[in-house]
Design a protein around this motif. Structure first.
Motif, PDB file in Angstrom:
ATOM      1  N   TRP A 179     -13.066  19.944   6.852  1.00 37.24           N
ATOM      2  CA  TRP A 179     -14.281  20.462   5.969  1.00 37.24           C
ATOM      3  C   TRP A 179     -14.207  21.903   6.008  1.00 37.24           C
ATOM      4  O   TRP A 179     -14.231  22.586   4.759  1.00 37.24           O
ATOM      5  CB  TRP A 179     -15.563  19.763   6.220  1.00 37.24           C
ATOM      6  CG  TRP A 179     -16.729  20.243   5.306  1.00 37.24           C
ATOM      7  CD1 TRP A 179     -17.071  19.559   4.132  1.00 37.24           C
ATOM      8  CD2 TRP A 179     -17.570  21.382   5.641  1.00 37.24           C
ATOM      9  NE1 TRP A 179     -18.236  20.116   3.606  1.00 37.24           N
ATOM     10  CE2 TRP A 179     -18.545  21.116   4.519  1.00 37.24           C
ATOM     11  CE3 TRP A 179     -17.586  22.399   6.607  1.00 37.24           C
ATOM     12  CZ2 TRP A 179     -19.434  22.185   4.583  1.00 37.24           C
ATOM     13  CZ3 TRP A 179     -18.728  23.229   6.313  1.00 37.24           C
ATOM     14  CH2 TRP A 179     -19.709  23.199   5.346  1.00 37.24           C
ATOM     15  N   ALA A 184     -26.022  20.430   7.368  1.00 40.98           N
ATOM     16  CA  ALA A 184     -25.017  19.461   7.085  1.00 40.98           C
ATOM     17  C   ALA A 184     -25.400  18.080   6.114  1.00 40.98           C
ATOM     18  O   ALA A 184     -24.572  17.735   5.264  1.00 40.98           O
ATOM     19  CB  ALA A 184     -24.614  18.892   8.350  1.00 40.98           C
ATOM     20  N   ALA A 199     -14.519  17.597  10.536  1.00 41.80           N
ATOM     21  CA  ALA A 199     -15.180  18.581  10.474  1.00 41.80           C
ATOM     22  C   ALA A 199     -14.509  19.897  10.385  1.00 41.80           C
ATOM     23  O   ALA A 199     -14.712  20.686   9.450  1.00 41.80           O
ATOM     24  CB  ALA A 199     -16.257  19.032  11.739  1.00 41.80           C
ATOM     25  N   LEU A 247     -21.217  18.501   4.829  1.00 47.10           N
ATOM     26  CA  LEU A 247     -20.410  18.098   6.116  1.00 47.10           C
ATOM     27  C   LEU A 247     -20.801  16.781   6.704  1.00 47.10           C
ATOM     28  O   LEU A 247     -19.852  16.339   7.184  1.00 47.10           O
ATOM     29  CB  LEU A 247     -20.810  19.545   6.810  1.00 47.10           C
ATOM     30  CG  LEU A 247     -20.320  19.596   8.225  1.00 47.10           C
ATOM     31  CD1 LEU A 247     -18.859  19.210   8.410  1.00 47.10           C
ATOM     32  CD2 LEU A 247     -20.740  20.800   9.021  1.00 47.10           C
TER      33      LEU A 247
END
Length: 191
Positions: free
Chosen positions: A166, A143, A163, A148
């Motif tokens: 993304w 991440a 999330a 992220l």
């Protein structure tokens, strides 16, 4: 009374998002550090909501006509819409109410203004999205490098909506039809 909080101006809720909104309302103020309560509630709701549609308890609308949906099953059900009024009628006897945020005069809405305020722990995020996002664990490990964390992590945890946004933008979410397709004797033969 617990409240389902919807983004500003929302008149219809996509059926595929209902389980998230309801589970979030139920668990928002609970001490659910690991997120197991939210995840369990969401999984139960993902089973209960289609039954409620089938039994006529929850009304869904065709996304093209906004009239009653003629065949709400499978992918067509996931793409169906539920009006805010119909959602309110459905959740009223469950001790929930629906609130649509007012549009602010402060300027345009940002993703964080319309996204879920629920901060989830890593394990809860994995439980919530694993079936739709098979690489979630690897993506969370990376991440910091893949962007992220910058997009979806705040001081209190992970935002489910950001999330998923993304992952969708990166093409990491499975399509509903792909998940529900029965196995074929031709799978894995290439070609």
């Amino acid at each position: 009374m617990k409240t389902i909080k919807l983004p500003a101006g929302m008149q219809f809720v996509p059926f595929e998002d209902l389980a998230h909104y309801i589970a979030e309302a139920i668990w928002r103020d609970q001490d659910d550090e690991v997120g197991i309560g939210y995840g369990g509630a969401r999984l139960n709701l993902e089973q209960e909501l289609p039954r409620a549609v089938r039994d006529g308890v929850l009304k869904v609308r065709d996304p093209l006509t906004l009239g009653p949906h003629p065949f709400p099953v499978g992918n067509a059900l996931n793409r169906a819409l539920v009006s805010v009024d119909d959602l309110q009628a459905f959740v009223a006897d469950r001790g929930l109410q629906v609130e649509v945020h007012a549009i602010s005069d402060a300027g345009p809405l940002t993703p964080s203004a319309t996204s879920s305020s629920l901060a989830m722990k890593r394990k809860a995020l994995v439980l919530a999205v694993k079936s739709d996002w098979p690489t979630v664990e690897a993506d969370l490990r990376e991440a910091s490098r893949n962007g992220l964390k910058e997009v979806a992590h705040g001081g209190n945890g992970w935002s489910l909506d950001l999330a998923r946004g993304w992952a969708k933008a990166k093409g990491k979410l499975r399509m509903v039809a792909e998940k529900s397709r029965p196995a074929s004797p031709f799978d894995g033969l290439g070609g």
